[in-house]
Each structure stands twice: as C-alpha cells, then as structure tokens.
Write a protein that holds these residues in place. Structure first.
Motif, PDB file in Angstrom:
ATOM      1  N   ASP A  12       0.827  -1.210   0.000  1.00  0.00           N
ATOM      2  CA  ASP A  12       0.000   0.000   0.000  1.00  0.00           C
ATOM      3  C   ASP A  12       0.860   1.259   0.000  1.00  0.00           C
ATOM      4  N   LEU A  13       1.938   1.243   0.771  1.00  0.00           N
ATOM      5  CA  LEU A  13       2.839   2.389   0.848  1.00  0.00           C
ATOM      6  C   LEU A  13       3.480   2.672  -0.507  1.00  0.00           C
ATOM      7  N   VAL A  14       4.007   1.647  -1.138  1.00  0.00           N
ATOM      8  CA  VAL A  14       4.660   1.818  -2.440  1.00  0.00           C
ATOM      9  C   VAL A  14       3.648   2.283  -3.478  1.00  0.00           C
ATOM     10  N   ALA A  15       2.432   1.767  -3.435  1.00  0.00           N
ATOM     11  CA  ALA A  15       1.397   2.206  -4.382  1.00  0.00           C
ATOM     12  C   ALA A  15       1.080   3.685  -4.184  1.00  0.00           C
ATOM     13  N   ALA A  16       0.948   4.114  -2.947  1.00  0.00           N
ATOM     14  CA  ALA A  16       0.659   5.527  -2.669  1.00  0.00           C
ATOM     15  C   ALA A  16       1.814   6.416  -3.110  1.00  0.00           C
ATOM     16  N   ALA A  17       3.033   5.997  -2.830  1.00  0.00           N
ATOM     17  CA  ALA A  17       4.207   6.788  -3.217  1.00  0.00           C
ATOM     18  C   ALA A  17       4.352   6.839  -4.733  1.00  0.00           C
ATOM     19  N   SER A  18       4.057   5.736  -5.396  1.00  0.00           N
ATOM     20  CA  SER A  18       4.175   5.676  -6.853  1.00  0.00           C
ATOM     21  C   SER A  18       3.150   6.564  -7.547  1.00  0.00           C
ATOM     22  N   ALA A  19       2.046   6.833  -6.886  1.00  0.00           N
ATOM     23  CA  ALA A  19       0.978   7.652  -7.478  1.00  0.00           C
ATOM     24  C   ALA A  19       1.301   9.144  -7.452  1.00  0.00           C
ATOM     25  N   ILE A  20       2.363   9.510  -6.777  1.00  0.00           N
ATOM     26  CA  ILE A  20       2.746  10.921  -6.672  1.00  0.00           C
ATOM     27  C   ILE A  20       3.681  11.248  -7.817  1.00  0.00           C
ATOM     28  N   ASP A  21       3.289  12.167  -8.663  1.00  0.00           N
ATOM     29  CA  ASP A  21       4.161  12.517  -9.786  1.00  0.00           C
ATOM     30  C   ASP A  21       4.984  13.754  -9.456  1.00  0.00           C
ATOM     31  N   ALA A  22       5.947  14.025 -10.320  1.00  0.00           N
ATOM     32  CA  ALA A  22       6.906  15.111 -10.084  1.00  0.00           C
ATOM     33  C   ALA A  22       6.227  16.458  -9.931  1.00  0.00           C
ATOM     34  N   ALA A  23       5.099  16.647 -10.576  1.00  0.00           N
ATOM     35  CA  ALA A  23       4.421  17.943 -10.536  1.00  0.00           C
ATOM     36  C   ALA A  23       3.850  18.258  -9.152  1.00  0.00           C
ATOM     37  N   VAL A  24       3.608  17.240  -8.359  1.00  0.00           N
ATOM     38  CA  VAL A  24       2.973  17.475  -7.056  1.00  0.00           C
ATOM     39  C   VAL A  24       3.862  17.117  -5.877  1.00  0.00           C
ATOM     40  N   ARG A  25       5.086  16.711  -6.159  1.00  0.00           N
ATOM     41  CA  ARG A  25       5.960  16.318  -5.053  1.00  0.00           C
ATOM     42  C   ARG A  25       6.202  17.477  -4.108  1.00  0.00           C
ATOM     43  N   ARG A  26       6.333  17.128  -2.860  1.00  0.00           N
ATOM     44  CA  ARG A  26       6.620  18.107  -1.826  1.00  0.00           C
ATOM     45  C   ARG A  26       7.761  17.600  -0.974  1.00  0.00           C
ATOM     46  N   ALA A  27       8.387  18.519  -0.257  1.00  0.00           N
ATOM     47  CA  ALA A  27       9.543  18.158   0.573  1.00  0.00           C
ATOM     48  C   ALA A  27       9.182  17.084   1.592  1.00  0.00           C
ATOM     49  N   GLU A  80      13.526   6.647  -7.659  1.00  0.00           N
ATOM     50  CA  GLU A  80      14.577   5.852  -7.007  1.00  0.00           C
ATOM     51  C   GLU A  80      14.291   5.669  -5.525  1.00  0.00           C
ATOM     52  N   ARG A  81      13.740   6.692  -4.874  1.00  0.00           N
ATOM     53  CA  ARG A  81      13.383   6.554  -3.454  1.00  0.00           C
ATOM     54  C   ARG A  81      12.249   5.552  -3.283  1.00  0.00           C
ATOM     55  N   VAL A  82      11.268   5.596  -4.176  1.00  0.00           N
ATOM     56  CA  VAL A  82      10.171   4.616  -4.114  1.00  0.00           C
ATOM     57  C   VAL A  82      10.734   3.213  -4.283  1.00  0.00           C
ATOM     58  N   ALA A  83      11.633   3.030  -5.249  1.00  0.00           N
ATOM     59  CA  ALA A  83      12.248   1.720  -5.472  1.00  0.00           C
ATOM     60  C   ALA A  83      13.070   1.284  -4.258  1.00  0.00           C
ATOM     61  N   LEU A  84      13.758   2.220  -3.625  1.00  0.00           N
ATOM     62  CA  LEU A  84      14.544   1.914  -2.436  1.00  0.00           C
ATOM     63  C   LEU A  84      13.640   1.478  -1.284  1.00  0.00           C
ATOM     64  N   VAL A  85      12.529   2.171  -1.099  1.00  0.00           N
ATOM     65  CA  VAL A  85      11.566   1.766  -0.067  1.00  0.00           C
ATOM     66  C   VAL A  85      11.054   0.360  -0.369  1.00  0.00           C
ATOM     67  N   HIS A  86      10.753   0.111  -1.629  1.00  0.00           N
ATOM     68  CA  HIS A  86      10.274  -1.218  -2.022  1.00  0.00           C
ATOM     69  C   HIS A  86      11.328  -2.286  -1.708  1.00  0.00           C
ATOM     70  N   ARG A  87      12.573  -2.063  -2.114  1.00  0.00           N
ATOM     71  CA  ARG A  87      13.654  -3.037  -1.867  1.00  0.00           C
ATOM     72  C   ARG A  87      13.926  -3.225  -0.383  1.00  0.00           C
ATOM     73  N   ASN A  88      14.056  -2.112   0.346  1.00  0.00           N
ATOM     74  CA  ASN A  88      14.368  -2.217   1.775  1.00  0.00           C
ATOM     75  C   ASN A  88      13.213  -2.843   2.544  1.00  0.00           C
ATOM     76  N   GLY A  89      11.985  -2.524   2.155  1.00  0.00           N
ATOM     77  CA  GLY A  89      10.816  -3.145   2.784  1.00  0.00           C
ATOM     78  C   GLY A  89      10.777  -4.641   2.523  1.00  0.00           C
ATOM     79  N   ALA A  90      11.117  -5.034   1.290  1.00  0.00           N
ATOM     80  CA  ALA A  90      11.155  -6.463   0.957  1.00  0.00           C
ATOM     81  C   ALA A  90      12.254  -7.169   1.745  1.00  0.00           C
ATOM     82  N   ALA A  91      13.408  -6.518   1.893  1.00  0.00           N
ATOM     83  CA  ALA A  91      14.506  -7.112   2.663  1.00  0.00           C
ATOM     84  C   ALA A  91      14.106  -7.277   4.127  1.00  0.00           C
ATOM     85  N   LEU A  92      13.465  -6.255   4.692  1.00  0.00           N
ATOM     86  CA  LEU A  92      13.006  -6.355   6.075  1.00  0.00           C
ATOM     87  C   LEU A  92      11.973  -7.467   6.208  1.00  0.00           C
TER      88      LEU A  92
END
Length: 158
Positions: A12-27, A80-92
């Motif tokens: 669910d987290l990765v899906a939500a993060a993936s739905a955010i495009d560059a135009a709406v990203r925030r800090a 890349e951050r979304v992919a990192l969350v996905h990889r690190n979450g899978a490793a955990l």
C-alpha cells in the motif's frame, strides 16, 4: 513470523508513493520516503541481530538524522526513493519472515526520537509487537499522508 500484514503495508505504501508525480511532489514526501528507507535498513539489521541471539536495541536516530535524509534525497530521484523503499521493505519482510515465533516473543529495547532529535520513547517491547506497530500503525500513517498528497493532486487536475 507471519509477514502478511507487513507485506500488505509495504504494498500500500509503495502504491501511494508511486501515485505521486513530479508535478505534485513536496519536501515532506521526499523526507518520508528517505526516512522509511533508512528505518527499514536499521530494522533489518536489528532483525538479523535478533536471529543470531544478540540483545537488540532499536534506535531510530539514524533514520531521523537530517543530514542522512538530505543526502539520500539529494542522491536519488522520487522514483529511485520509491524503489529503495520497495527493496528495503522487501529485505526487512524477508528477514522478519525467517524469525521463529518463539524468537518473536523476545523483548527488545526501542529508543525513538522525533524530527528534532528529542527522545519520545525508551521502552521494552516484544519484537512481534514492534513489527505489528510498524505494519499496523507506522507504515499506514505514512501511507495515508502520501495518499492524501496524490489524492489532492488528482483532485486539482482537470
């Protein structure tokens, strides 16, 4: 240990993060993803130590460190951050899945700080409880905030 809830929380987290495009990203989106990726590395290391029988202290200070987070954000794109969350979450999830139920009942010390570095928790909990809190409270809270960002963005698009 059963990792069903943890697996669903990361999906669910990765899906939500993936739905955010560059135009709406925030800090805060960038910060959240970097924080989660760093937290997952720290927790996977703690899980490995638990498997070897070591006493475990989970201290999130490194995952809240402004410099570490800023460096990760600067070195990666949103994708890349979304992919990192996905990889690190899978490793955990993988290492947690290797923990026997009897070991999951072991007590670990958790020391948690907030964004300012102020300690907010210093307690002992079972490893199982720590992972349930991650799967049922921590990750879903971040997921809701990320989904709100993408939902707000899609509501403003024609």
């Amino acid at each position: 240990m059963d990792t069903t809830r943890l697996t669903h929380a990361y999906r669910d987290l990765v899906a939500a993060a993936s739905a955010i495009d560059a135009a709406v990203r925030r800090a805060d989106v960038d910060w959240t993803l970097a924080h989660i990726a760093l937290s997952d590395e720290m927790l996977a290391g703690a899980a490995e130590r638990l498997l070897t029988g070591e006493n475990v202290v989970v201290d999130n200070r490194a995952a809240m460190d402004e410099t570490a987070i800023a460096e990760l954000i600067a070195a990666t794109s949103h994708a890349e951050r979304v992919a990192l969350v996905h990889r690190n979450g899978a490793a955990l999830t993988n290492v947690v899945g290797r923990i026997p139920e009897a070991t999951a009942d072991r007590t670990v010390r958790i020391r948690l700080v907030d964004r300012t570095g102020r300690q907010v928790t210093d307690a002992e909990v079972t490893w199982d409880r720590l992972i349930r809190m991650r799967a049922e409270e921590h990750l879903p809270g971040h997921t809701a905030r990320l989904a709100a960002v993408s939902g707000a963005a899609s509501a403003t698009r024609p």
